[in-house]
Design a protein around this motif. Structure first.
Motif, PDB file in Angstrom:
ATOM      1  N   THR A  16      10.812   9.943  10.114  1.00 59.84           N
ATOM      2  CA  THR A  16      10.120   8.897   9.380  1.00 59.84           C
ATOM      3  C   THR A  16      10.825   8.721   8.041  1.00 59.84           C
ATOM      4  O   THR A  16      11.971   9.127   7.873  1.00 59.84           O
ATOM      5  CB  THR A  16       8.609   9.256   9.287  1.00 59.84           C
ATOM      6  N   GLY A  17      10.140   8.099   7.078  1.00 56.99           N
ATOM      7  CA  GLY A  17      10.787   7.894   5.780  1.00 56.99           C
ATOM      8  C   GLY A  17       9.713   7.571   4.757  1.00 56.99           C
ATOM      9  O   GLY A  17       8.551   7.923   4.960  1.00 56.99           O
ATOM     10  N   GLY A  18      10.023   6.794   3.810  1.00 59.36           N
ATOM     11  CA  GLY A  18      10.955   5.693   3.720  1.00 59.36           C
ATOM     12  C   GLY A  18      11.212   5.091   5.095  1.00 59.36           C
ATOM     13  O   GLY A  18      10.406   5.223   5.996  1.00 59.36           O
ATOM     14  N   GLU A  19      12.313   4.426   5.204  1.00 61.65           N
ATOM     15  CA  GLU A  19      12.623   3.816   6.503  1.00 61.65           C
ATOM     16  C   GLU A  19      13.745   4.637   7.157  1.00 61.65           C
ATOM     17  O   GLU A  19      14.893   4.615   6.678  1.00 61.65           O
ATOM     18  CB  GLU A  19      13.017   2.348   6.302  1.00 61.65           C
ATOM     19  N   TYR A  55       0.816  -1.215   0.000  1.00 63.11           N
ATOM     20  CA  TYR A  55       0.000   0.000   0.000  1.00 63.11           C
ATOM     21  C   TYR A  55       0.847   1.262   0.000  1.00 63.11           C
ATOM     22  O   TYR A  55       0.332   2.360   0.029  1.00 63.11           O
ATOM     23  CB  TYR A  55      -0.926   0.017   1.226  1.00 63.11           C
ATOM     24  N   MET A  85      -6.368   2.947   5.285  1.00 58.30           N
ATOM     25  CA  MET A  85      -5.465   3.126   4.148  1.00 58.30           C
ATOM     26  C   MET A  85      -5.851   4.385   3.357  1.00 58.30           C
ATOM     27  O   MET A  85      -7.025   4.654   3.122  1.00 58.30           O
ATOM     28  CB  MET A  85      -5.551   1.901   3.248  1.00 58.30           C
ATOM     29  N   MET A  86      -4.816   5.158   2.987  1.00 56.67           N
ATOM     30  CA  MET A  86      -5.064   6.403   2.249  1.00 56.67           C
ATOM     31  C   MET A  86      -4.566   6.270   0.809  1.00 56.67           C
ATOM     32  O   MET A  86      -3.588   5.557   0.568  1.00 56.67           O
ATOM     33  CB  MET A  86      -4.332   7.562   2.943  1.00 56.67           C
ATOM     34  N   THR A 104       8.932   6.842  13.499  1.00 55.75           N
ATOM     35  CA  THR A 104       8.059   5.806  12.947  1.00 55.75           C
ATOM     36  C   THR A 104       8.941   4.898  12.102  1.00 55.75           C
ATOM     37  O   THR A 104       9.662   5.379  11.220  1.00 55.75           O
ATOM     38  CB  THR A 104       6.954   6.421  12.072  1.00 55.75           C
ATOM     39  N   THR A 105       8.903   3.608  12.388  1.00 60.29           N
ATOM     40  CA  THR A 105       9.847   2.689  11.745  1.00 60.29           C
ATOM     41  C   THR A 105       9.189   1.331  11.514  1.00 60.29           C
ATOM     42  O   THR A 105       8.241   0.969  12.222  1.00 60.29           O
ATOM     43  CB  THR A 105      11.100   2.512  12.640  1.00 60.29           C
ATOM     44  N   SER A 115       5.630  -0.258  12.774  1.00 63.73           N
ATOM     45  CA  SER A 115       4.576  -0.711  11.866  1.00 63.73           C
ATOM     46  C   SER A 115       4.589  -2.223  11.761  1.00 63.73           C
ATOM     47  O   SER A 115       5.631  -2.826  11.458  1.00 63.73           O
ATOM     48  CB  SER A 115       4.789  -0.095  10.478  1.00 63.73           C
ATOM     49  N   ASN A 162       1.650   0.336  14.780  1.00 66.30           N
ATOM     50  CA  ASN A 162       0.800   0.852  13.701  1.00 66.30           C
ATOM     51  C   ASN A 162       0.452  -0.283  12.754  1.00 66.30           C
ATOM     52  O   ASN A 162       1.358  -0.990  12.301  1.00 66.30           O
ATOM     53  CB  ASN A 162       1.564   1.874  12.839  1.00 66.30           C
ATOM     54  N   GLY A 216       6.237  10.235   4.185  1.00 71.43           N
ATOM     55  CA  GLY A 216       6.607   9.788   5.533  1.00 71.43           C
ATOM     56  C   GLY A 216       5.453   9.438   6.438  1.00 71.43           C
ATOM     57  O   GLY A 216       5.653   9.049   7.576  1.00 71.43           O
ATOM     58  N   VAL A 244      -1.688  -0.723   9.140  1.00 73.72           N
ATOM     59  CA  VAL A 244      -2.578  -0.245   8.078  1.00 73.72           C
ATOM     60  C   VAL A 244      -3.502  -1.403   7.739  1.00 73.72           C
ATOM     61  O   VAL A 244      -3.051  -2.533   7.565  1.00 73.72           O
ATOM     62  CB  VAL A 244      -1.773   0.163   6.821  1.00 73.72           C
ATOM     63  N   GLN A 264      -5.602   1.223  -3.262  1.00 70.67           N
ATOM     64  CA  GLN A 264      -5.791   1.710  -1.887  1.00 70.67           C
ATOM     65  C   GLN A 264      -7.252   2.002  -1.607  1.00 70.67           C
ATOM     66  O   GLN A 264      -7.772   1.660  -0.545  1.00 70.67           O
ATOM     67  CB  GLN A 264      -4.934   2.964  -1.664  1.00 70.67           C
ATOM     68  N   MET A 284       3.292   7.478  -0.546  1.00 67.18           N
ATOM     69  CA  MET A 284       3.430   7.643   0.898  1.00 67.18           C
ATOM     70  C   MET A 284       4.887   7.611   1.362  1.00 67.18           C
ATOM     71  O   MET A 284       5.289   8.384   2.234  1.00 67.18           O
ATOM     72  CB  MET A 284       2.642   6.529   1.587  1.00 67.18           C
TER      73      MET A 284
HETATM   74  N1  SAM Z   1       8.986   2.882   7.123  1.00 70.11           N
HETATM   75  C1  SAM Z   1       8.390   3.369   8.303  1.00 70.11           C
HETATM   76  C2  SAM Z   1       7.192   2.558   8.699  1.00 70.11           C
HETATM   77  O1  SAM Z   1       6.732   1.746   7.876  1.00 70.11           O
HETATM   78  O2  SAM Z   1       6.727   2.721   9.816  1.00 70.11           O
HETATM   79  C3  SAM Z   1       8.047   4.834   8.249  1.00 70.11           C
HETATM   80  C4  SAM Z   1       7.427   5.369   6.988  1.00 70.11           C
HETATM   81  S1  SAM Z   1       5.813   4.761   6.620  1.00 70.11           S
HETATM   82  C5  SAM Z   1       5.446   5.631   5.136  1.00 70.11           C
HETATM   83  C6  SAM Z   1       4.852   5.560   7.872  1.00 70.11           C
HETATM   84  C7  SAM Z   1       3.509   4.945   8.151  1.00 70.11           C
HETATM   85  O3  SAM Z   1       2.672   5.135   7.039  1.00 70.11           O
HETATM   86  C8  SAM Z   1       3.534   3.444   8.430  1.00 70.11           C
HETATM   87  O4  SAM Z   1       2.821   3.155   9.619  1.00 70.11           O
HETATM   88  C9  SAM Z   1       2.833   2.869   7.239  1.00 70.11           C
HETATM   89  O5  SAM Z   1       2.186   1.676   7.553  1.00 70.11           O
HETATM   90  C10 SAM Z   1       1.875   3.977   6.876  1.00 70.11           C
HETATM   91  N2  SAM Z   1       1.393   3.944   5.497  1.00 70.11           N
HETATM   92  C11 SAM Z   1       2.078   3.703   4.368  1.00 70.11           C
HETATM   93  N3  SAM Z   1       1.285   3.793   3.286  1.00 70.11           N
HETATM   94  C12 SAM Z   1       0.053   4.121   3.740  1.00 70.11           C
HETATM   95  C13 SAM Z   1      -1.211   4.369   3.125  1.00 70.11           C
HETATM   96  N4  SAM Z   1      -1.376   4.316   1.804  1.00 70.11           N
HETATM   97  N5  SAM Z   1      -2.253   4.709   3.910  1.00 70.11           N
HETATM   98  C14 SAM Z   1      -2.123   4.777   5.249  1.00 70.11           C
HETATM   99  N6  SAM Z   1      -0.959   4.565   5.894  1.00 70.11           N
HETATM  100  C15 SAM Z   1       0.115   4.223   5.154  1.00 70.11           C
END
Ligand code: SAM
Ligand code: SF4
Length: 326
Positions: A65-68, A27, A188-189, A94-95, A118, A156, A325, A158, A198, A321
């Motif tokens: 946050t990131g990416g990772e 996602y 999910m966004m 957030t990792t 996550s 976290n 981040g 999703v 999504q 996303m």
């Molecule tokens: N890599 C790290 C992680 O996964 O936690 C940090 C970056 S990640 C983009 C940050 C958060 O966004 C994570 O909890 C991830 O599950 C969530 N995420 C990613 N894509 C998403 C989406 N389309 N809708 C909602 N949350 C999303």
């Protein structure tokens, strides 16, 4: 204090340290994602300068946050520097947790107070499928290290229809019976090229709450429903932890939004779900003074958008996303 034109006090900055990641969650980004060259990303000294400027503008809460974020070189040094910046009260991250096994202790010692890890399912095969190649036991090793390092922990997840919206979500919620953690379910966004997938997979909060309650018993509302950050919290009878729902799609929390985001390539993103951004990297590299940078940031914040327009089919297309981040 940094106010926007709706009177919201914006004081929370989420900084994407890199667009790269050691996973490819379905996602979040396409499997063949191409990443930006390092020179186009904010360098360490540029991050430090911007953090200092944001702190002087009244920002006190920072999240990496990131990416990772843990794949960024010198992540521990970056945390240490931000935590020591005058005005900064908390630094969180957030990792995906994969590298916390080695990094949790040095990060905590550098001043990190909290990690949001996550984890979308506890099932190894499904975890592998959602992340395209991750091993859930690596997340557990990371979580154990985070507990040992004394970091405050939130999980976290999703929620994606037909992947993890039933027994996986229930099993994650069940963790709160024995762990003092907040387990948060995120709707999910939609972003960029993967928006169709999504949108088809969104599971509304109400439906998920009913699924969990049917298996684990009633969910008691915590704090009369006042939001904890972006999450509305519930508790299972006798549970040590709480269950949070972040329902940005079906129940947006724009009125209480205090966030701004800094992308890895130095753009100030004013709302996760809107394309509006302000380029900070360019003036920074062109030699703008702190006063000039503050004026650019304040102007951007003033025009922070109100709310997403998903109902009108306005979907942010300029980034996925992982580039923003979360
Ligand atoms: N890599 C790290 C992680 O996964 O936690 C940090 C970056 S990640 C983009 C940050 C958060 O966004 C994570 O909890 C991830 O599950 C969530 N995420 C990613 N894509 C998403 C989406 N389309 N809708 C909602 N949350 C999303
Ligand atoms: Fe990587 Fe996090 Fe996106 Fe998964 S959600 S691909 S771990 S950035």
């Amino acid at each position: 204090m940094s106010l926007d034109r709706f009177g919201r006090n914006i004081n929370y900055l989420r900084i994407s340290l890199t667009d790269k990641c050691n996973l490819r969650c379905v996602y979040c980004m396409p499997e063949d994602m191409t990443f930006r060259p390092r020179a186009e990303l904010l360098q360490d000294d540029e991050i430090y300068r911007l953090v200092n400027i944001f702190a002087e503008l009244g920002f006190h809460k920072f999240r990496l946050t990131g990416g990772e974020p843990t794949v960024r070189a010198n992540v521990v040094g970056i945390v240490r520097h931000i935590a020591q910046t005058p005005g900064v009260k908390t630094v969180a991250m957030t990792t995906n947790g994969l590298l916390l096994d080695h990094l949790a202790r040095p990060l905590a010692e550098a001043g990190l107070s909290r990690v949001n890890v996550s984890i979308d399912t506890l099932n190894p095969e499904k975890f592998h499928k959602i992340t395209r190649w991750g091993k859930v036991e690596d997340v557990w090793k990371g979580l154990d290290a985070a507990v040992a390092a004394g970091l405050d922990i939130k999980l976290n997840a999703v929620v994606v229809r037909h992947y993890n919206d039933r027994e996986d979500a229930v099993n994650l919620a069940r963790l709160t019976l024995t762990k003092p953690w907040q387990v948060r379910f995120i709707e999910m966004m939609p972003f960029g090229d993967v928006a169709d997938f999504q949108q088809a997979g969104v599971v509304p909060e109400e439906e998920l709450r009913a699924t969990i309650a049917a298996e684990l018993g009633p969910l008691e509302l915590v704090d009369d429903g006042r939001l904890d950050g972006e999450a509305r919290l519930y508790r299972l009878a006798g549970g040590l932890g709480t269950i949070g729902f972040i329902s940005s799609v079906t129940q947006p929390f724009c009125a209480s939004c205090t966030r701004a985001r800094l992308t890895a390539d130095g753009r100030l993103r004013l709302c996760l779900l809107r394309e509006k951004e302000v380029n900070l990297l360019e003036p920074l590299r062109a030699g703008a003074s702190d006063t000039e940078m503050k004026a650019i940031i304040e102007e951007g914040i003033w025009w922070k958008p109100w709310g997403h327009k998903l109902a009108q089919e306005v979907i942010p297309l300029n980034r996925v996303m992982s580039e923003i981040g979360g």
